[in-house]
Design a protein around this motif. Structure first.
Motif, PDB file in Angstrom:
ATOM      1  N   TYR A 111       0.836  -1.195   0.000  1.00 56.34           N
ATOM      2  CA  TYR A 111       0.000   0.000   0.000  1.00 56.34           C
ATOM      3  C   TYR A 111       0.876   1.250   0.000  1.00 56.34           C
ATOM      4  N   ARG A 112       0.270   2.367  -0.292  1.00 57.20           N
ATOM      5  CA  ARG A 112       0.964   3.646  -0.221  1.00 57.20           C
ATOM      6  C   ARG A 112       0.521   4.349   1.048  1.00 57.20           C
ATOM      7  N   GLU A 136       4.908   6.966   0.551  1.00 55.77           N
ATOM      8  CA  GLU A 136       5.838   5.840   0.411  1.00 55.77           C
ATOM      9  C   GLU A 136       5.077   4.548   0.122  1.00 55.77           C
ATOM     10  N   ILE A 137       5.662   3.693  -0.705  1.00 54.77           N
ATOM     11  CA  ILE A 137       5.094   2.369  -0.936  1.00 54.77           C
ATOM     12  C   ILE A 137       5.609   1.448   0.161  1.00 54.77           C
ATOM     13  N   CYS A 138       4.679   0.805   0.841  1.00 51.12           N
ATOM     14  CA  CYS A 138       5.007  -0.057   1.971  1.00 51.12           C
ATOM     15  C   CYS A 138       4.590  -1.495   1.681  1.00 51.12           C
TER      16      CYS A 138
END
Length: 113
Positions: free
Chosen positions: A48-49, A53-55
């Motif tokens: 997810y974002r 940030e993309i996590c």
């Protein structure tokens, strides 16, 4: 027939980073008669974002069986007691379910209404 007796079954879903948090929420939902049954599934992989940030995280998914008439109470309870800043709280109404199961769910949560 009252709205409680005819209220459809609702499946409420939320995710947690820790099994212990999901277990504590499940117990609280049952103790407060907000859900008749809660299932917990480990091993979910989420991408997810968040805050730009993309996590990627491992999460635990909680599925609570309740009734539509309990939506406001259960969603507020989860939001107010969840460790996430913005918890996932989704609800689905099954198209079909066994009538006796629906009666049992309604009976388990109705005294909380």
């Amino acid at each position: 027939m009252t709205s409680i007796q005819s209220s459809p079954v609702l499946v409420v879903v939320s995710s947690f980073s820790k099994l212990a948090d999901a277990q504590a929420m499940a117990r609280s939902l049952i103790e407060n008669r907000l859900a008749a049954c809660v299932q917990i599934q480990e091993g979910m992989h989420s991408i997810y974002r968040w805050e730009g940030e993309i996590c990627e995280e491992r999460e635990v998914v909680l599925s609570a069986k309740t009734i539509a008439a309990q939506w406001d109470e259960i969603s507020n309870f989860i939001k107010n007691n969840h460790p996430y800043d913005l918890p996932e709280v989704l609800a689905f109404t099954p198209e079909k379910y066994e009538a006796q199961y629906g009666d049992w769910v309604r009976a388990e949560v109705k005294s909380g209404l």
